[in-house]
Design an enzyme around this catalytic site. Structure first.
Site, PDB file in Angstrom:
ATOM      1  N   ARG A 153     -22.135  -7.097  19.066  1.00  0.00           N
ATOM      2  CA  ARG A 153     -22.389  -6.567  17.614  1.00  0.00           C
ATOM      3  C   ARG A 153     -21.637  -5.188  17.138  1.00  0.00           C
ATOM      4  O   ARG A 153     -20.755  -5.453  16.101  1.00  0.00           O
ATOM      5  CB  ARG A 153     -23.917  -6.321  17.135  1.00  0.00           C
ATOM      6  CG  ARG A 153     -24.664  -7.659  17.250  1.00  0.00           C
ATOM      7  CD  ARG A 153     -26.124  -7.210  17.289  1.00  0.00           C
ATOM      8  NE  ARG A 153     -26.658  -6.398  18.459  1.00  0.00           N
ATOM      9  CZ  ARG A 153     -27.483  -7.102  19.245  1.00  0.00           C
ATOM     10  NH1 ARG A 153     -28.058  -8.471  19.310  1.00  0.00           N
ATOM     11  NH2 ARG A 153     -27.883  -6.304  20.551  1.00  0.00           N
ATOM     12  N   ARG A 236     -23.519   4.501  25.921  1.00  0.00           N
ATOM     13  CA  ARG A 236     -24.689   5.371  26.637  1.00  0.00           C
ATOM     14  C   ARG A 236     -23.842   6.502  27.685  1.00  0.00           C
ATOM     15  O   ARG A 236     -22.760   5.973  28.054  1.00  0.00           O
ATOM     16  CB  ARG A 236     -25.509   4.614  27.461  1.00  0.00           C
ATOM     17  CG  ARG A 236     -26.640   3.947  26.851  1.00  0.00           C
ATOM     18  CD  ARG A 236     -27.624   4.910  26.267  1.00  0.00           C
ATOM     19  NE  ARG A 236     -28.877   4.307  25.508  1.00  0.00           N
ATOM     20  CZ  ARG A 236     -28.700   4.160  24.155  1.00  0.00           C
ATOM     21  NH1 ARG A 236     -27.673   4.367  23.326  1.00  0.00           N
ATOM     22  NH2 ARG A 236     -30.002   3.498  23.562  1.00  0.00           N
ATOM     23  N   GLU A 265     -28.934  13.499  28.494  1.00  0.00           N
ATOM     24  CA  GLU A 265     -29.331  14.178  27.026  1.00  0.00           C
ATOM     25  C   GLU A 265     -30.465  14.955  27.007  1.00  0.00           C
ATOM     26  O   GLU A 265     -31.476  14.486  27.703  1.00  0.00           O
ATOM     27  CB  GLU A 265     -29.212  12.973  26.005  1.00  0.00           C
ATOM     28  CG  GLU A 265     -27.700  12.488  25.704  1.00  0.00           C
ATOM     29  CD  GLU A 265     -27.971  11.414  24.731  1.00  0.00           C
ATOM     30  OE1 GLU A 265     -28.925  11.150  24.054  1.00  0.00           O
ATOM     31  OE2 GLU A 265     -26.856  10.563  24.809  1.00  0.00           O
ATOM     32  N   HIS A 283     -25.683  12.456  19.357  1.00  0.00           N
ATOM     33  CA  HIS A 283     -26.309  11.209  19.496  1.00  0.00           C
ATOM     34  C   HIS A 283     -26.596  10.532  18.036  1.00  0.00           C
ATOM     35  O   HIS A 283     -27.635  10.517  17.791  1.00  0.00           O
ATOM     36  CB  HIS A 283     -27.505  11.037  20.272  1.00  0.00           C
ATOM     37  CG  HIS A 283     -27.787   9.704  20.748  1.00  0.00           C
ATOM     38  ND1 HIS A 283     -28.290   9.240  22.061  1.00  0.00           N
ATOM     39  CD2 HIS A 283     -27.477   8.289  20.284  1.00  0.00           C
ATOM     40  CE1 HIS A 283     -28.276   7.926  22.069  1.00  0.00           C
ATOM     41  NE2 HIS A 283     -28.091   7.276  21.059  1.00  0.00           N
TER      42      HIS A 283
HETATM   43  P1  NAP Z   1     -24.424  -6.237  22.104  1.00  0.00           P
HETATM   44  O1  NAP Z   1     -24.318  -6.997  20.930  1.00  0.00           O
HETATM   45  O2  NAP Z   1     -25.583  -6.834  23.135  1.00  0.00           O
HETATM   46  O3  NAP Z   1     -23.188  -6.042  22.880  1.00  0.00           O
HETATM   47  C1  NAP Z   1     -23.026  -5.407  24.088  1.00  0.00           C
HETATM   48  C2  NAP Z   1     -21.858  -6.103  24.617  1.00  0.00           C
HETATM   49  O4  NAP Z   1     -21.605  -5.658  25.978  1.00  0.00           O
HETATM   50  C3  NAP Z   1     -22.091  -7.664  25.051  1.00  0.00           C
HETATM   51  O5  NAP Z   1     -21.053  -8.481  24.202  1.00  0.00           O
HETATM   52  C4  NAP Z   1     -21.915  -7.847  26.504  1.00  0.00           C
HETATM   53  O6  NAP Z   1     -21.142  -9.184  26.640  1.00  0.00           O
HETATM   54  C5  NAP Z   1     -21.175  -6.488  26.685  1.00  0.00           C
HETATM   55  N1  NAP Z   1     -21.276  -6.168  28.182  1.00  0.00           N
HETATM   56  C6  NAP Z   1     -22.291  -6.422  28.837  1.00  0.00           C
HETATM   57  N2  NAP Z   1     -22.303  -5.974  29.952  1.00  0.00           N
HETATM   58  C7  NAP Z   1     -20.800  -5.710  30.352  1.00  0.00           C
HETATM   59  C8  NAP Z   1     -20.142  -5.170  31.200  1.00  0.00           C
HETATM   60  N3  NAP Z   1     -20.629  -4.940  32.432  1.00  0.00           N
HETATM   61  N4  NAP Z   1     -18.686  -4.859  31.074  1.00  0.00           N
HETATM   62  C9  NAP Z   1     -18.236  -5.103  29.754  1.00  0.00           C
HETATM   63  N5  NAP Z   1     -18.998  -5.425  28.811  1.00  0.00           N
HETATM   64  C10 NAP Z   1     -20.360  -5.727  28.995  1.00  0.00           C
HETATM   65  O7  NAP Z   1     -24.987  -4.745  21.994  1.00  0.00           O
HETATM   66  P2  NAP Z   1     -24.860  -3.907  20.673  1.00  0.00           P
HETATM   67  O8  NAP Z   1     -25.809  -4.095  19.534  1.00  0.00           O
HETATM   68  O9  NAP Z   1     -23.397  -3.966  20.273  1.00  0.00           O
HETATM   69  O10 NAP Z   1     -24.957  -2.160  21.027  1.00  0.00           O
HETATM   70  C11 NAP Z   1     -24.418  -1.877  22.397  1.00  0.00           C
HETATM   71  C12 NAP Z   1     -24.786  -0.426  22.820  1.00  0.00           C
HETATM   72  O11 NAP Z   1     -24.633   0.410  22.049  1.00  0.00           O
HETATM   73  C13 NAP Z   1     -26.224  -0.366  23.044  1.00  0.00           C
HETATM   74  O12 NAP Z   1     -26.809  -1.165  24.118  1.00  0.00           O
HETATM   75  C14 NAP Z   1     -26.391   1.104  23.007  1.00  0.00           C
HETATM   76  O13 NAP Z   1     -26.607   1.483  24.326  1.00  0.00           O
HETATM   77  C15 NAP Z   1     -25.463   1.554  22.292  1.00  0.00           C
HETATM   78  N6  NAP Z   1     -25.985   2.139  21.089  1.00  0.00           N
HETATM   79  C16 NAP Z   1     -25.475   3.434  20.607  1.00  0.00           C
HETATM   80  C17 NAP Z   1     -26.212   3.972  19.654  1.00  0.00           C
HETATM   81  C18 NAP Z   1     -25.867   5.385  19.323  1.00  0.00           C
HETATM   82  O14 NAP Z   1     -26.529   6.115  18.643  1.00  0.00           O
HETATM   83  N7  NAP Z   1     -24.788   6.127  19.830  1.00  0.00           N
HETATM   84  C19 NAP Z   1     -26.619   3.139  18.507  1.00  0.00           C
HETATM   85  C20 NAP Z   1     -26.511   1.804  18.649  1.00  0.00           C
HETATM   86  C21 NAP Z   1     -26.260   1.418  19.812  1.00  0.00           C
HETATM   87  P3  NAP Z   1     -21.155  -9.814  28.129  1.00  0.00           P
HETATM   88  O15 NAP Z   1     -22.684 -10.002  28.351  1.00  0.00           O
HETATM   89  O16 NAP Z   1     -20.336 -10.775  27.845  1.00  0.00           O
HETATM   90  O17 NAP Z   1     -20.421  -8.917  29.173  1.00  0.00           O
HETATM   91  C1  GLV Z   2     -29.303   4.216  20.019  1.00  0.00           C
HETATM   92  O1  GLV Z   2     -28.447   4.874  20.944  1.00  0.00           O
HETATM   93  C2  GLV Z   2     -29.489   2.709  20.186  1.00  0.00           C
HETATM   94  O2  GLV Z   2     -29.386   2.155  21.197  1.00  0.00           O
HETATM   95  O3  GLV Z   2     -29.951   2.180  19.133  1.00  0.00           O
END
Ligand code: NAP
Ligand code: GLV
Length: 317
Positions: A153, A236, A265, A283
């Protein structure tokens, strides 16, 4: 009426709905607080923050627990196996924070490339003595190549922003997306992460933290990035070896980095604090008011449903 433990203050109206229906115990200290310990024996739901560790030891103390509703999309703070073994439902808050997080990631990309934070510090310190053609030159954003690691996403939302800036987008993850989606996003799949690094001027991390991605960017991988490349991490902290990153920022190949997340963190590695070419955010990925309210409401809605015997809206598989 069930007992619900809420780890700290939540923005928005959702918490009031929860209070109207259940006994709510709330403490900023999270699941390590004395307030949690006092209600652990009867607690049926926990609205958890990403700073709460939900593990075997905690689950042992909360035998009535039915749901852990994480106010985050990432669930690396939750032992999913331990929850599944006890039949505890785990939910997260996907989608509602996708655009906010991509906004922040793209902001870090521009700030790191065009030295905005460094320039701000310089102006405040009285260092701006006039325009010259060679002063504080940074890296070009438009027309550059962005490599996205984890094209879910948020990774895809980052690609949409990058295309708006005329960037070329590559992505890598374990599963290649259908061609139609790639075409719509103007993104090219590169199966091998090191090949993606060889082509990318910017690399933005959007994969979850898992055993497979912990220190995915270690010294060896950072060394394989292009000379002058810029790394953005809003995923992360432990995905990147911070000590190695500081070395790569000081000695190359990296020109700059933009970070929102850290290995331990809220501690930030002192070597990173000493690097002028890294932009550091505390963050803030999802931290706009509307998004945070939507996250809190989503967590509350999951709790209300599970306590009513209904399936959750956003279960973590
Ligand atoms: P998502 O839709 O599940 O996307 C994660 C993607 O990562 C998937 O398409 C997955 O595809 C891929 N992935 C998983 N394992 C992998 C690997 N070993 N190597 C390469 N790609 C891999 O999740 P999202 O909603 O985009 O969120 C992603 C992450 O952002 C969260 O898990 C969270 O840690 C972080 N986040 C941080 C903040 C912040 O405040 N900074 C806010 C929101 C989210 P495949 O399974 O096909 O590999
Ligand atoms: C924030 O880091 C989240 O995973 O929503």
């Amino acid at each position: 009426m069930a007992t619900v433990f809420v780890s700290g203050a939540l923005p928005g109206e959702g918490i009031e709905a929860l209070r109207a229906a259940h006994e709510v115990v709330q403490d900023e200290g999270g699941v390590r607080s004395a307030a949690f310990e006092a209600c652990a024996g009867r607690v049926e739901a926990v609205v958890a923050l990403l700073t709460d560790r939900i593990d075997d030891a905690l689950l042992d103390r909360a035998p009535s627990l039915a749901i852990v509703a994480n106010v985050a999309v990432g669930v690396d703070n939750v032992d999913l196996r331990a929850c599944a073994a006890r039949g505890v439902v785990v939910t997260n808050t996907p989608d509602v924070l996708t655009d906010a997080t991509a906004d922040l990631a793209f902001g870090l990309l521009i700030a790191a490339a065009r030295r905005i934070a460094e320039g701000d510090r310089l102006v405040r310190a009285g260092g701006f003595t006039g325009w010259t053609p060679t002063f504080m030159l940074g890296a070009k954003v438009h027309g550059a190549t962005l490599g996205v690691v984890g094209f879910g996403r948020i990774g895809q939302a980052m690609a949409r922003r990058a295309r708006g800036f005329g960037m070329h987008v590559l992505y890598t993850q374990r599963t290649r997306l259908p061609e139609g989606i790639e075409r719509a996003l103007g993104a090219t799949y590169v199966a091998d992460i090191d090949e993606l690094l060889a082509w990318s001027d910017f690399v933005s991390l959007h994969c979850p933290l898992t055993p497979e991605t912990r220190h995915l960017f270690d010294a060896g991988r950072l060394a394989r990035m292009r000379p002058g490349a810029i790394l953005i991490n809003t995923a992360r902290g432990p995905i990147v070896d911070e000590a190695a990153l500081a070395v790569a920022l000081e000695r190359g190949p990296l020109a700059a980095a933009g970070l929102d997340v850290y290995e331990d963190e809220p501690r930030v590695h002192p070597a990173l604090l000493a690097c002028p070419n890294v932009v550091l955010a505390p963050h803030l990925g999802s931290a706009d008011r509307t998004t945070r309210e939507a996250m809190a409401n989503a967590a509350v809605a999951n709790v209300m449903r599970v306590l009513a015997g209904e399936p959750p809206i956003t279960p973590v598989a």
